[in-house]
Design a protein around this motif. Structure first.
Motif, PDB file in Angstrom:
ATOM      1  N   ALA A 110       0.830  -1.207   0.000  1.00  0.00           N
ATOM      2  CA  ALA A 110       0.000   0.000   0.000  1.00  0.00           C
ATOM      3  C   ALA A 110       0.861   1.253   0.000  1.00  0.00           C
ATOM      4  N   ARG A 111       2.042   1.180   0.583  1.00  0.00           N
ATOM      5  CA  ARG A 111       2.924   2.354   0.663  1.00  0.00           C
ATOM      6  C   ARG A 111       3.761   2.508  -0.603  1.00  0.00           C
ATOM      7  N   ARG A 112       3.094   2.374  -1.713  1.00  0.00           N
ATOM      8  CA  ARG A 112       3.667   2.593  -3.047  1.00  0.00           C
ATOM      9  C   ARG A 112       2.575   3.263  -3.877  1.00  0.00           C
ATOM     10  N   PHE A 113       2.949   3.945  -4.942  1.00  0.00           N
ATOM     11  CA  PHE A 113       1.945   4.467  -5.854  1.00  0.00           C
ATOM     12  C   PHE A 113       1.267   3.256  -6.479  1.00  0.00           C
ATOM     13  N   GLN A 114      -0.059   3.227  -6.462  1.00  0.00           N
ATOM     14  CA  GLN A 114      -0.779   1.999  -6.712  1.00  0.00           C
ATOM     15  C   GLN A 114      -2.082   2.228  -7.444  1.00  0.00           C
ATOM     16  N   ILE A 115      -2.596   1.159  -8.004  1.00  0.00           N
ATOM     17  CA  ILE A 115      -4.019   1.053  -8.296  1.00  0.00           C
ATOM     18  C   ILE A 115      -4.526  -0.094  -7.426  1.00  0.00           C
ATOM     19  N   GLN A 116      -5.744  -0.011  -7.005  1.00  0.00           N
ATOM     20  CA  GLN A 116      -6.281  -0.985  -6.059  1.00  0.00           C
ATOM     21  C   GLN A 116      -6.269  -2.402  -6.625  1.00  0.00           C
ATOM     22  N   GLU A 117      -6.539  -2.528  -7.903  1.00  0.00           N
ATOM     23  CA  GLU A 117      -6.549  -3.859  -8.516  1.00  0.00           C
ATOM     24  C   GLU A 117      -5.191  -4.547  -8.355  1.00  0.00           C
ATOM     25  N   GLN A 118      -4.131  -3.817  -8.614  1.00  0.00           N
ATOM     26  CA  GLN A 118      -2.774  -4.370  -8.504  1.00  0.00           C
ATOM     27  C   GLN A 118      -2.422  -4.642  -7.041  1.00  0.00           C
ATOM     28  N   LEU A 119      -2.808  -3.748  -6.165  1.00  0.00           N
ATOM     29  CA  LEU A 119      -2.543  -3.921  -4.733  1.00  0.00           C
ATOM     30  C   LEU A 119      -3.136  -5.244  -4.236  1.00  0.00           C
ATOM     31  N   THR A 120      -4.355  -5.529  -4.629  1.00  0.00           N
ATOM     32  CA  THR A 120      -5.031  -6.756  -4.197  1.00  0.00           C
ATOM     33  C   THR A 120      -4.259  -7.988  -4.671  1.00  0.00           C
ATOM     34  N   HIS A 121      -3.818  -7.962  -5.925  1.00  0.00           N
ATOM     35  CA  HIS A 121      -3.018  -9.074  -6.455  1.00  0.00           C
ATOM     36  C   HIS A 121      -1.693  -9.220  -5.709  1.00  0.00           C
ATOM     37  N   GLN A 122      -1.019  -8.121  -5.476  1.00  0.00           N
ATOM     38  CA  GLN A 122       0.283  -8.182  -4.809  1.00  0.00           C
ATOM     39  C   GLN A 122       0.171  -8.793  -3.411  1.00  0.00           C
TER      40      GLN A 122
END
Length: 184
Positions: A110-122
């Motif tokens: 979460a402490r990166r520039f993100q999109i929520q879709e990618q965050l969930t996968h990561q």
């Protein structure tokens, strides 16, 4: 990094028409630089570091759910925050992960520039990698300031994303159990 960020924030303050020498803004570039370093600390962390060998042998083979992990991230398109919570479930296969490590995994990505879709996968892939679980399910729900503060300005919109791996993807009963527990 902090010095360069502070210089850039000073330029932004000037570019929007403010006086960076004004009393209230004198230390703002420095404070904003420190804040940005903190908000992006996930770039300087690794999965091995944050899990710190907290994987333990266990006979547990039933679903484990960690619910309502707060998350704070920044939309990579507008650099505005999105705020929400994450639910993680996994089915251990001889190994369990220390409870606090799930929150650390969420924070690192979460402490990166993100999109929520990618965050969930990561998050899902990291839990799978660390635990070698039979299955992993992750749901993220968040409110996005890029939707609330600008553009369409929709205050009550919420985004939900999910990723199901292993048993959670393959077995509808497992997936449904997870979804029912999260609703609970």
């Amino acid at each position: 990094m902090e010095k360069k960020l502070a210089e850039n924030y000073r330029q932004i303050i000037e570019a929007v028409g403010e006086d960076p020498e004004r009393e209230g803004l004198l230390d703002t570039p420095k404070r904003a630089a420190k804040a940005m370093e903190y908000l992006t600390k996930g770039y300087r962390q690794t999965l091995d570091e944050i899990t710190n060998n907290a994987v333990f042998t266990s006979d547990a083979d039933d679903m484990v759910l960690i619910q309502d992990i707060e998350l704070y991230s920044m939309c990579e398109h507008h650099l505005l925050p999105f705020v929400g919570r994450c639910h993680i479930a996994y089915i251990p296969d001889g190994k369990v992960l220390g409870l606090s490590k799930f929150a650390r995994i969420v924070d690192m990505f979460a402490r990166r520039f993100q999109i929520q879709e990618q965050l969930t996968h990561q998050i899902a892939e990291a839990v799978q990698q660390v635990t070698n679980a039979k299955g992993v399910g992750v749901i993220v729900e968040a409110k996005h300031m890029c939707m609330m503060m600008r553009g369409v300005e929709k205050q009550n919109s919420k985004m939900r994303t999910s990723v199901m791996l292993g048993n959670f993807r393959e077995d509808p009963k497992t997936r449904n159990e997870f979804l029912q527990l999260v609703k609970g």
